[in-house]
Design a protein around this motif. Structure first.
Motif, short mmCIF file in Angstrom:
data_model
loop_
_atom_site.label_atom_id
_atom_site.label_comp_id
_atom_site.label_asym_id
_atom_site.label_seq_id
_atom_site.Cartn_x
_atom_site.Cartn_y
_atom_site.Cartn_z
N THR A 180 -57.96 -39.52 6.24
CA THR A 180 -56.94 -38.51 6.48
C THR A 180 -57.54 -37.12 6.34
O THR A 180 -58.16 -36.82 5.30
CB THR A 180 -55.77 -38.65 5.50
N ILE A 181 -57.36 -36.29 7.36
CA ILE A 181 -57.80 -34.91 7.29
C ILE A 181 -56.60 -34.04 6.92
O ILE A 181 -55.49 -34.26 7.40
CB ILE A 181 -58.44 -34.45 8.63
N SER A 182 -56.86 -33.07 6.07
CA SER A 182 -55.79 -32.15 5.67
C SER A 182 -56.41 -30.82 5.29
O SER A 182 -57.64 -30.70 5.23
CB SER A 182 -54.99 -32.72 4.49
N ARG A 183 -55.58 -29.82 5.05
CA ARG A 183 -56.13 -28.53 4.64
C ARG A 183 -55.16 -27.83 3.70
O ARG A 183 -53.96 -28.09 3.72
CB ARG A 183 -56.42 -27.64 5.85
N ASP A 184 -55.77 -26.97 2.88
CA ASP A 184 -55.01 -26.11 1.97
C ASP A 184 -55.27 -24.68 2.43
O ASP A 184 -56.36 -24.15 2.19
CB ASP A 184 -55.45 -26.34 0.53
N ASN A 185 -54.32 -24.10 3.10
CA ASN A 185 -54.53 -22.78 3.68
C ASN A 185 -54.78 -21.71 2.62
O ASN A 185 -55.58 -20.79 2.82
CB ASN A 185 -53.32 -22.39 4.54
N ALA A 186 -54.13 -21.84 1.48
CA ALA A 186 -54.31 -20.85 0.42
C ALA A 186 -55.71 -20.89 -0.17
O ALA A 186 -56.22 -19.86 -0.64
CB ALA A 186 -53.28 -21.09 -0.68
N LYS A 187 -56.34 -22.06 -0.12
CA LYS A 187 -57.68 -22.22 -0.69
C LYS A 187 -58.77 -22.17 0.38
O LYS A 187 -59.95 -22.33 0.06
CB LYS A 187 -57.78 -23.54 -1.46
N ASN A 188 -58.38 -21.97 1.63
CA ASN A 188 -59.36 -21.96 2.74
C ASN A 188 -60.23 -23.21 2.72
O ASN A 188 -61.45 -23.16 2.95
CB ASN A 188 -60.26 -20.72 2.67
N THR A 189 -59.61 -24.34 2.44
CA THR A 189 -60.35 -25.59 2.25
C THR A 189 -59.73 -26.69 3.10
O THR A 189 -58.50 -26.83 3.15
CB THR A 189 -60.36 -26.00 0.78
N VAL A 190 -60.59 -27.46 3.74
CA VAL A 190 -60.16 -28.63 4.49
C VAL A 190 -60.73 -29.86 3.79
O VAL A 190 -61.83 -29.80 3.22
CB VAL A 190 -60.61 -28.54 5.97
N TYR A 191 -59.98 -30.94 3.82
CA TYR A 191 -60.34 -32.16 3.11
C TYR A 191 -60.46 -33.34 4.07
O TYR A 191 -59.85 -33.35 5.14
CB TYR A 191 -59.29 -32.49 2.06
N LEU A 192 -61.22 -34.32 3.64
CA LEU A 192 -61.24 -35.61 4.31
C LEU A 192 -61.10 -36.68 3.24
O LEU A 192 -62.04 -36.91 2.46
CB LEU A 192 -62.54 -35.81 5.10
N GLN A 193 -59.93 -37.27 3.18
CA GLN A 193 -59.70 -38.38 2.25
C GLN A 193 -60.14 -39.66 2.93
O GLN A 193 -59.65 -39.99 4.01
CB GLN A 193 -58.22 -38.46 1.87
#
Length: 118
Positions: A71-84
């Motif tokens: 699952t790809i997601s992002r936290d806009n406040a942290k300028n970070t994208v994740y890959l679970q």
């Protein structure tokens, strides 16, 4: 210029999970599509998952080989994208790269190694 820094890779047993993170040096998600790619030894770099920009709606796309597991997601406040990454398999072993793309601007992170082995 945009710097991308990946983290979260490592060694995990088959069936295990990891979460990769990609921190961008500035706020770019409004315009930039973000993606995770991987490259295994002797193979070409391939798209794993991507997410369109906020302006474009933030839709996601996955390679068939990882659908239902990653699952790809992002936290806009942290300028970070994740890959679970769940239910990892040995064939998921690769260097994983973060990518940011907007028109002719294309940036890559340095990569993080993921090894799935017992």
């Amino acid at each position: 210029q945009v710097q991308l820094v990946e983290s979260g890779g490592g060694l995990v047993q088959p069936g295990g999970s990891l979460r990769l993170s990609c921190a961008a040096s500035r706020s770019i998600f409004s315009l930039y599509a973000m993606g995770w790619y991987r490259q295994a030894p002797g193979k070409q770099r391939e798209l794993v998952a991507d997410i369109t920009s906020i302006i474009s709606g933030g839709s996601t796309n996955y390679a068939d080989s990882v659908k239902g597991r990653f699952t790809i997601s992002r936290d806009n406040a942290k300028n970070t994208v994740y890959l679970q990454m769940n239910s990892l398999k040995p064939e998921d072993t690769a260097v994983y790269y973060c990518n940011a793309n907007f028109r002719r601007d294309n940036y890559w992170g340095q990569g993080t190694q993921v090894t799935v082995s017992s």
